[in-house]
Design a protein around this motif. Structure first.
Motif, PDB file in Angstrom:
ATOM      1  N   LYS A   1       4.896  -5.527   5.135  1.00 56.52           N
ATOM      2  CA  LYS A   1       4.675  -4.435   6.083  1.00 56.52           C
ATOM      3  C   LYS A   1       3.399  -3.704   5.711  1.00 56.52           C
ATOM      4  N   ASP A   2       2.534  -3.503   6.709  1.00 54.24           N
ATOM      5  CA  ASP A   2       1.287  -2.759   6.514  1.00 54.24           C
ATOM      6  C   ASP A   2       1.022  -1.982   7.803  1.00 54.24           C
ATOM      7  N   ASP A   3       1.514  -0.754   7.863  1.00 54.75           N
ATOM      8  CA  ASP A   3       1.475   0.063   9.077  1.00 54.75           C
ATOM      9  C   ASP A   3       0.233   0.944   9.068  1.00 54.75           C
TER      10      ASP A   3
ATOM     11  N   ASN B   1      -0.597   3.230  11.288  1.00 55.85           N
ATOM     12  CA  ASN B   1      -0.315   4.590  11.730  1.00 55.85           C
ATOM     13  C   ASN B   1       0.276   5.450  10.620  1.00 55.85           C
ATOM     14  N   SER B   2       1.341   4.970   9.990  1.00 59.75           N
ATOM     15  CA  SER B   2       1.978   5.743   8.914  1.00 59.75           C
ATOM     16  C   SER B   2       1.358   5.474   7.558  1.00 59.75           C
ATOM     17  N   LYS B   3       0.484   4.461   7.473  1.00 65.60           N
ATOM     18  CA  LYS B   3      -0.157   4.062   6.214  1.00 65.60           C
ATOM     19  C   LYS B   3       0.874   3.713   5.144  1.00 65.60           C
ATOM     20  N   VAL B   4       1.946   3.098   5.576  1.00 61.54           N
ATOM     21  CA  VAL B   4       3.007   2.662   4.667  1.00 61.54           C
ATOM     22  C   VAL B   4       2.859   1.166   4.417  1.00 61.54           C
ATOM     23  N   GLN B   5       2.972   0.772   3.166  1.00 65.04           N
ATOM     24  CA  GLN B   5       2.931  -0.627   2.794  1.00 65.04           C
ATOM     25  C   GLN B   5       4.185  -0.964   1.996  1.00 65.04           C
ATOM     26  N   MET B   6       4.766  -2.130   2.289  1.00 62.39           N
ATOM     27  CA  MET B   6       5.966  -2.579   1.591  1.00 62.39           C
ATOM     28  C   MET B   6       5.763  -4.016   1.154  1.00 62.39           C
ATOM     29  N   SER B   7       6.189  -4.305  -0.069  1.00 57.47           N
ATOM     30  CA  SER B   7       6.011  -5.652  -0.602  1.00 57.47           C
ATOM     31  C   SER B   7       7.192  -6.025  -1.482  1.00 57.47           C
ATOM     32  N   TRP B   8       7.371  -7.309  -1.688  1.00 59.91           N
ATOM     33  CA  TRP B   8       8.386  -7.804  -2.608  1.00 59.91           C
ATOM     34  C   TRP B   8       7.779  -8.908  -3.462  1.00 59.91           C
TER      35      TRP B   8
ATOM     36  N   GLY C   1      -7.667   5.627  -2.214  1.00 56.78           N
ATOM     37  CA  GLY C   1      -7.667   4.466  -3.085  1.00 56.78           C
ATOM     38  C   GLY C   1      -6.587   3.449  -2.807  1.00 56.78           C
ATOM     39  N   VAL C   2      -5.737   3.672  -1.810  1.00 60.77           N
ATOM     40  CA  VAL C   2      -4.701   2.691  -1.488  1.00 60.77           C
ATOM     41  C   VAL C   2      -5.354   1.540  -0.721  1.00 60.77           C
ATOM     42  N   PRO C   3      -5.297   0.321  -1.245  1.00 65.71           N
ATOM     43  CA  PRO C   3      -5.945  -0.796  -0.554  1.00 65.71           C
ATOM     44  C   PRO C   3      -5.384  -1.017   0.839  1.00 65.71           C
ATOM     45  N   GLU C   4      -6.260  -1.356   1.742  1.00 69.75           N
ATOM     46  CA  GLU C   4      -5.856  -1.648   3.119  1.00 69.75           C
ATOM     47  C   GLU C   4      -6.112  -3.130   3.346  1.00 69.75           C
ATOM     48  N   LEU C   5      -5.063  -3.895   3.448  1.00 71.18           N
ATOM     49  CA  LEU C   5      -5.221  -5.330   3.572  1.00 71.18           C
ATOM     50  C   LEU C   5      -5.671  -5.697   4.984  1.00 71.18           C
ATOM     51  N   PRO C   6      -6.463  -6.750   5.107  1.00 75.26           N
ATOM     52  CA  PRO C   6      -6.984  -7.135   6.425  1.00 75.26           C
ATOM     53  C   PRO C   6      -5.880  -7.604   7.345  1.00 75.26           C
ATOM     54  N   LYS C   7      -6.032  -7.278   8.610  1.00 72.27           N
ATOM     55  CA  LYS C   7      -5.083  -7.689   9.627  1.00 72.27           C
ATOM     56  C   LYS C   7      -5.496  -9.051  10.207  1.00 72.27           C
TER      57      LYS C   7
END
Length: 396
Positions: free
Chosen positions: A150-152, A154-161, A377-383
């Protein structure tokens, strides 16, 4: 120390035991840590780790090595150089940049251990020429996989496992060796300000299967000194759950302070921790990191809280709380990061200090995008790029 006592120590190092059984402190070399950054923060890393060492702390954070491959090295001397601990890691982003593969190798070894098995001759005389040396070493090979699901924007929320597969090899001279196997799993929830991490270690109970190899002469000495002669043994490491929370304070435009708390939860009965209960014991860890312009870092942490007898109490009745402090620093130049940690291996009043160094090398320097700077500083992964539908015009 008597010969019998020394032989017992060798046997304990070899992990003697009958049948399969849980051991509270099995595979303890896997609890030391990885990377001077994490050790300088007292091991509080589950929520904030995002480099190659995430394969050790929380595999879910490994996905933030997303642009270029990176390699990491670490070396530490323990007990005044008697024990040596080494760690090497390679993190490789996969093609779609939403998945990362990691490979890690750990070794903790004690070399040149005197073998006094034949110190005493059959006639009772002592012959120091019979003393030989051997090494005791523990190895772990870890394969890690991490996925950002998940890489939103709008909310700038990222989720990973993420998940780990661990292969363990332990060897004590020519006397004994063991093979082990286990799994870890992790989850990370990240926003520009705060982060949550969960790491489940040894989720299926990691096992070590020991085999022993004694010559006829060695068996004879063990028998004459009333020591058991082991054949096979299996030990199990019970699962551990680590919960982590971190918050990023923006003190100035180019100065940030990251604070993290971890709660290590064990399920094998009472331990000497702050919260000691049956079946769950909880051991907290605290760490901070000051980040100056993503170039210079200062760190500190405390961990390993235990109750111990007061040094000045001759009656051995007064107990006090002790802990393990640590400090560290880091410096980044281009694609090279050098980290250092200084920790007291036992507690704040013990002289067992250790110096830890680690080096991280990005195969290609990472460029910070304006969007990353905006997100603290939170990385923004490419879409993924969506292909536009072409309009087709028909004649007439």
């Amino acid at each position: 120390m008597s010969l019998k006592t020394k032989l017992l120590i060798v046997c304990m190092l070899a992990g003697l035991g009958a049948g399969a059984q849980f051991r509270k402190y099995s595979n303890e070399f896997l609890n030391i840590g990885a990377g001077a950054r994490g050790l300088g923060m007292g091991g509080a890393q589950v929520a904030s780790t995002e480099d190659g060492s995430a394969g050790y702390w929380n595999p879910a954070g490994l996905v933030y090595v997303y642009e270029h491959p990176a390699v990491s090295f670490m070396h530490a001397d323990y007990f005044a150089g008697i024990g040596k601990y080494d760690y090497i890691n390679a993190a490789i982003p996969l093609n779609d940049k939403y998945k990362t593969l990691g490979i890690s190798l750990l070794r903790f070894g004690v070399d040149d251990i005197p073998n006094t098995l034949y110190l005493v001759e059959p006639d009772g005389s002592i012959n120091y020429n019979n003393i030989q040396s051997f090494s005791s070493a523990d190895y772990a090979f870890i394969i890690s996989y991490s996925h950002l699901f998940k890489d939103d924007d709008n909310s700038k929320v990222q989720m990973s496992w993420g998940a780990n597969t661990k292969i363990i090899y332990r060897k004590v001279g020519t006397f004994a060796n063991a093979w082990g196997f286990g799994f870890d799993a992790g989850f990370m929830y990240k926003t520009p300000k705060w982060r949550l991490g969960i790491a489940a270690r040894d989720v299926t109970s990691t096992f070590n299967a020991w085999s022993f190899n004694f010559s006829d002469r060695e068996k004879e000495v063990l028998y004459l000194t009333n020591n058991d002669i082991p054949v096979r043994s299996t030990e199990l490491t019970s699962p551990t759950l680590v919960l982590g929370y971190a918050y990023n304070f923006r003190l100035a435009e180019k100065v940030h302070l990251l604070a993290e708390t971890n709660l290590n939860m064990t399920f094998d009965g009472k331990r000497n921790t702050i919260i000691s209960a049956d079946p769950v014991s909880i051991d907290p860890k605290f760490g901070i990191e000051a980040n100056i312009n993503d170039v210079f870092y200062l760190r500190g942490g405390i961990s390993n809280f235990q109750q111990a007898l007061a040094d000045g109490d001759t009656l051995n009745q007064k107990k006090v709380w002790i802990f393990q402090p640590s400090i560290g620093a880091g410096f980044k130049v281009g694609n090279v990061t050098i980290d250092y940690a200084f920790t007291n291996l036992a507690n704040q009043g013990s002289p067992l200090y250790s110096h830890i160094f680690s080096l991280r090398l990005d195969i290609m320097p990472k460029k910070t995008t304006p969007k990353e700077k905006k997100n603290d500083g939170v990385p923004e992964l490419p879409k993924p790029v969506k292909e536009k539908k072409k309009k087709v015009f028909y004649p007439g």
